[in-house]
Scaffold this motif. Structure first.
Motif, PDB file in Angstrom:
ATOM      1  N   SER A  22      -2.906   2.283   8.648  1.00 47.75           N
ATOM      2  CA  SER A  22      -4.344   2.019   8.597  1.00 47.75           C
ATOM      3  C   SER A  22      -4.973   2.878   7.508  1.00 47.75           C
ATOM      4  O   SER A  22      -4.540   3.997   7.251  1.00 47.75           O
ATOM      5  CB  SER A  22      -4.991   2.312   9.956  1.00 47.75           C
ATOM      6  N   GLY A  23      -5.957   2.324   6.849  1.00 52.99           N
ATOM      7  CA  GLY A  23      -6.665   3.059   5.813  1.00 52.99           C
ATOM      8  C   GLY A  23      -5.973   3.052   4.462  1.00 52.99           C
ATOM      9  O   GLY A  23      -6.532   3.520   3.485  1.00 52.99           O
ATOM     10  N   LEU A  24      -4.764   2.526   4.394  1.00 48.10           N
ATOM     11  CA  LEU A  24      -4.066   2.447   3.111  1.00 48.10           C
ATOM     12  C   LEU A  24      -4.187   1.045   2.553  1.00 48.10           C
ATOM     13  O   LEU A  24      -4.286   0.069   3.285  1.00 48.10           O
ATOM     14  CB  LEU A  24      -2.584   2.789   3.263  1.00 48.10           C
ATOM     15  N   GLU A  25      -4.148   0.962   1.259  1.00 43.72           N
ATOM     16  CA  GLU A  25      -4.145  -0.329   0.589  1.00 43.72           C
ATOM     17  C   GLU A  25      -2.826  -1.033   0.869  1.00 43.72           C
ATOM     18  O   GLU A  25      -1.870  -0.427   1.331  1.00 43.72           O
ATOM     19  CB  GLU A  25      -4.318  -0.115  -0.922  1.00 43.72           C
ATOM     20  N   ARG A  26      -2.751  -2.272   0.532  1.00 49.20           N
ATOM     21  CA  ARG A  26      -1.513  -3.037   0.678  1.00 49.20           C
ATOM     22  C   ARG A  26      -0.482  -2.598  -0.362  1.00 49.20           C
ATOM     23  O   ARG A  26       0.662  -2.989  -0.306  1.00 49.20           O
ATOM     24  CB  ARG A  26      -1.786  -4.532   0.523  1.00 49.20           C
ATOM     25  N   GLU A  27      -0.918  -1.800  -1.316  1.00 49.53           N
ATOM     26  CA  GLU A  27      -0.015  -1.298  -2.343  1.00 49.53           C
ATOM     27  C   GLU A  27      -0.338   0.165  -2.608  1.00 49.53           C
ATOM     28  O   GLU A  27      -1.493   0.538  -2.742  1.00 49.53           O
ATOM     29  CB  GLU A  27      -0.187  -2.097  -3.635  1.00 49.53           C
ATOM     30  N   TYR A  28       0.695   0.982  -2.666  1.00 49.06           N
ATOM     31  CA  TYR A  28       0.520   2.383  -3.045  1.00 49.06           C
ATOM     32  C   TYR A  28       1.825   2.894  -3.620  1.00 49.06           C
ATOM     33  O   TYR A  28       2.811   2.162  -3.696  1.00 49.06           O
ATOM     34  CB  TYR A  28       0.030   3.236  -1.873  1.00 49.06           C
ATOM     35  N   LEU A  39       4.770  -1.999  -1.193  1.00 51.19           N
ATOM     36  CA  LEU A  39       3.918  -3.164  -0.951  1.00 51.19           C
ATOM     37  C   LEU A  39       4.026  -3.609   0.497  1.00 51.19           C
ATOM     38  O   LEU A  39       5.111  -3.572   1.082  1.00 51.19           O
ATOM     39  CB  LEU A  39       4.342  -4.343  -1.840  1.00 51.19           C
ATOM     40  N   GLU A  80       0.609  -9.581   3.027  1.00 54.72           N
ATOM     41  CA  GLU A  80      -0.695  -9.874   3.617  1.00 54.72           C
ATOM     42  C   GLU A  80      -0.504 -10.251   5.084  1.00 54.72           C
ATOM     43  O   GLU A  80       0.540 -10.801   5.458  1.00 54.72           O
ATOM     44  CB  GLU A  80      -1.358 -11.037   2.874  1.00 54.72           C
ATOM     45  N   ARG A 107       6.892   1.925  -5.961  1.00 59.58           N
ATOM     46  CA  ARG A 107       5.794   1.039  -5.578  1.00 59.58           C
ATOM     47  C   ARG A 107       6.075   0.505  -4.172  1.00 59.58           C
ATOM     48  O   ARG A 107       7.123  -0.100  -3.928  1.00 59.58           O
ATOM     49  CB  ARG A 107       5.711  -0.106  -6.586  1.00 59.58           C
TER      50      ARG A 107
END
Length: 161
Positions: free
Chosen positions: A63-69, A77, A80, A75
């Motif tokens: 939670s709170g993280l982007e779908r990519e980091y 991913l 969705e 990388r």
């Protein structure tokens, strides 16, 4: 020769590495993903980490993280919601600019077929882990053997001490 581009089926490799569980308490899956990423970061060269993408299903995405980091230059991913990592990986393979320099790491036949169609390489997760282990063993610094046991002290040694 440049390091290959790696696309890793995250949960498939997590399972092959023995990090999966039958049941997960809250936060367990996130911890196991992190353990896998740390293990990969330690096993891959810096050039491999920069060219590595690890794809996970959206299940229990942080939670709170982007779908990519990024983690240690790799990388990360997440698919969705409502989609799976396999579809995400297929898209990555289909759109990769240099598929002949690409290695897909997964035991999933669907992904192996997608790689083959683009003339990319694929490797089963278990075989990939064996390769990393063999490479680590080959590059490990040899330990020096323990010194041989000293002989019996001489009378001079005893007097000195």
């Amino acid at each position: 020769m440049a390091a290959p581009f790696l696309i890793i089926d995250g949960y498939n490799l997590l399972h092959a590495a023995g990090l999966s569980q039958a049941r997960y308490a809250p936060g367990d899956l996130q911890r196991q993903r992190h353990r896998l990423m740390v293990r990969l970061a330690n096993a891959l060269t810096p050039a491999e980490r920069v060219r590595c993408t690890i794809a996970f299903d959206a299940i229990d995405a942080p939670s709170g993280l982007e779908r990519e980091y990024r983690h240690a230059e790799m990388r990360i991913l997440f698919a969705e919601p409502g989609h799976d990592a396999d579809s995400l990986i297929e898209d990555l393979v289909d759109t990769h600019a240099s598929p002949t320099q690409l290695v897909v790491v997964s035991g999933d036949h669907r992904l192996q077929k997608a790689a083959k169609q683009r003339r990319a390489q694929s490797i089963d997760s278990e075989a990939f882990l064996r390769q990393l282990a063999e490479r680590a063993k080959a590059t490990a610094t040899p330990t020096t053997p323990p010194p041989s046991k000293p002989g019996k002290p001489t009378g001079a040694d005893v007097s000195y001490w």
